[in-house]
Design an enzyme around this catalytic site. Structure first.
Site, PDB file in Angstrom:
ATOM      1  N   ASP A 108     -11.320   2.257   4.022  1.00 46.69           N
ATOM      2  CA  ASP A 108     -11.729   0.880   3.737  1.00 46.69           C
ATOM      3  C   ASP A 108     -13.239   0.708   3.613  1.00 46.69           C
ATOM      4  O   ASP A 108     -13.711  -0.353   3.218  1.00 46.69           O
ATOM      5  CB  ASP A 108     -11.277  -0.030   4.890  1.00 46.69           C
ATOM      6  CG  ASP A 108      -9.959  -0.713   4.613  1.00 46.69           C
ATOM      7  OD1 ASP A 108      -9.630  -0.929   3.441  1.00 46.69           O
ATOM      8  OD2 ASP A 108      -9.269  -1.032   5.596  1.00 46.69           O
ATOM      9  N   GLN A 133      -5.181  -2.022   9.389  1.00 45.72           N
ATOM     10  CA  GLN A 133      -4.997  -3.305   8.712  1.00 45.72           C
ATOM     11  C   GLN A 133      -5.561  -4.427   9.591  1.00 45.72           C
ATOM     12  O   GLN A 133      -5.285  -4.498  10.779  1.00 45.72           O
ATOM     13  CB  GLN A 133      -3.506  -3.531   8.423  1.00 45.72           C
ATOM     14  CG  GLN A 133      -3.204  -4.725   7.552  1.00 45.72           C
ATOM     15  CD  GLN A 133      -3.742  -4.600   6.127  1.00 45.72           C
ATOM     16  OE1 GLN A 133      -3.830  -3.524   5.567  1.00 45.72           O
ATOM     17  NE2 GLN A 133      -4.124  -5.726   5.548  1.00 45.72           N
ATOM     18  N   LYS A 174       0.843  -1.205   0.000  1.00 45.91           N
ATOM     19  CA  LYS A 174       0.000   0.000   0.000  1.00 45.91           C
ATOM     20  C   LYS A 174       0.878   1.254   0.000  1.00 45.91           C
ATOM     21  O   LYS A 174       0.624   2.211  -0.738  1.00 45.91           O
ATOM     22  CB  LYS A 174      -0.945  -0.012   1.220  1.00 45.91           C
ATOM     23  CG  LYS A 174      -2.073  -1.018   1.071  1.00 45.91           C
ATOM     24  CD  LYS A 174      -2.908  -1.228   2.339  1.00 45.91           C
ATOM     25  CE  LYS A 174      -3.900  -2.375   2.091  1.00 45.91           C
ATOM     26  NZ  LYS A 174      -4.738  -2.722   3.241  1.00 45.91           N
TER      27      LYS A 174
HETATM   28  N1  GUN Z   1      -7.030  -7.433   5.641  1.00 44.79           N
HETATM   29  C1  GUN Z   1      -7.307  -8.152   4.525  1.00 44.79           C
HETATM   30  N2  GUN Z   1      -7.877  -7.363   3.592  1.00 44.79           N
HETATM   31  C2  GUN Z   1      -7.952  -6.132   4.125  1.00 44.79           C
HETATM   32  C3  GUN Z   1      -8.444  -4.884   3.637  1.00 44.79           C
HETATM   33  O1  GUN Z   1      -8.947  -4.745   2.523  1.00 44.79           O
HETATM   34  N3  GUN Z   1      -8.333  -3.840   4.492  1.00 44.79           N
HETATM   35  C4  GUN Z   1      -7.820  -3.970   5.736  1.00 44.79           C
HETATM   36  N4  GUN Z   1      -7.778  -2.886   6.520  1.00 44.79           N
HETATM   37  N5  GUN Z   1      -7.369  -5.101   6.219  1.00 44.79           N
HETATM   38  C5  GUN Z   1      -7.425  -6.179   5.411  1.00 44.79           C
END
Ligand code: GUN
Length: 282
Positions: free
Chosen positions: A117, A94, A50
């Site tokens: 998200d 996350q 990211k």
């Molecule tokens: N863990 C697995 N996929 C994601 C996601 O799209 N966002 C976040 N914050 N954590 C994750």
């Protein structure tokens, strides 16, 4: 039949280009903060990715890496700081969080207008009501991918296998908003193979390698693999989806690879959300 590939790499490249073009609207580039708690290896890879993509697209990125023993109070203090920090347009926590932290409680502390998200219940509710502020990245990526290849959704029998808050549940809602006839299947579903064979669009979001086998897929179906499973291999691991790719490719009309399918779309959609939230703050 040999299925054609739905390439997430290709569709994501277009989204990244759109994100880069959108930068022109800003005097200050948008900023995204990412919070990681603990040292889950998969999370570490995603968070680094990211950060890298943000830099490539000109988005300012801040990563907060907190130790495994971080308390809920400490994490909620950081969330509160990010909520009020004028230099942060959007942020995410996350997942998964360490077990001693209540995930739902933490997600609910995020300011909905900074929720990169789309995991806050307010944003989830807006999505369910058909008036979303932003869209959750993984299912949004699935739809952009289908649109990129001109796959029709309206009126189709769509089967979503999985009901997680991150993928299966919002994906079903978004397919419904696009006028698909949606069925959700999950671990208590009876006669799953029969349901699968009735579906024109199958979305596997189960988290089990090789879960969807060729006998479950009708000839010509579109198969979207939302799973990303780390399967031990030699000293390391390989990434595998939920779909038995080789065999299902012989029956489906279109199929997503893993890696290079839905996973490739998710970060692109995250950056797109970041730009949308930053634009709303201008
Ligand atoms: N863990 C697995 N996929 C994601 C996601 O799209 N966002 C976040 N914050 N954590 C994750």
């Amino acid at each position: 039949m040999s299925a054609r590939l739905l390439s997430g790499k290709e569709a994501a490249a277009k989204v990244f280009d759109e994100v880069k073009s959108a930068m022109r609207a800003f005097t200050q580039p948008p900023s995204l903060a990412v919070v990681q708690v603990g040292s889950d290896p998969a999370s570490g890879v995603y968070v680094n990715m990211k950060e890298k993509r943000c830099l490539e697209c000109g988005i300012r990125s801040a990563v907060f890496r907190l130790p495994e023993n971080t308390t809920e109070t400490e994490l909620s203090e950081l969330i509160s700081k990010l909520n009020s920090d004028q230099t942060i347009d959007a942020f995410l926590i996350q997942l998964p969080l360490p077990e001693h932290i209540n995930e739902a409680r933490m997600l609910e502390l995020i300011r909905p207008d900074k929720d990169a998200d789309c995991f806050h219940p307010y944003n989830f509710g807006r999505l369910a009501a058909g008036n979303p502020l932003v869209l959750p990245c993984t299912p949004a990526g699935v739809l952009v991918l289908l649109d990129h290849y001109g796959i029709e959704i309206e009126g189709k029998r769509a089967l979503v296998i999985g009901r997680s808050n991150i993928a299966g549940k919002p994906l079903g809602l978004m397919l419904l908003a696009r006028h698909a006839s949606v069925t959700w299947a999950h671990s208590r579903t009876r006669n799953l193979p029969d349901l699968c064979r009735e579906a024109e669009l199958i979305f596997a979001a189960v988290g089990k390698p090789n879960f969807l086998t060729a006998d479950m897929v009708s000839p010509g179906a579109v198969v979207v693999d939302v799973g990303i499973n780390r399967v031990p291999s030699g000293d390391g691991y390989v990434l595998r989806g939920d779909v038995d790719f080789e065999a299902v490719s012989e029956r489906a009309s279109w199929i997503t690879p893993v890696p290079g399918g839905v996973g490739a779309m998710t970060i692109a959609m995250l950056l797109s959300n970041c730009v949308a939230l930053a634009r709303a703050r201008l």
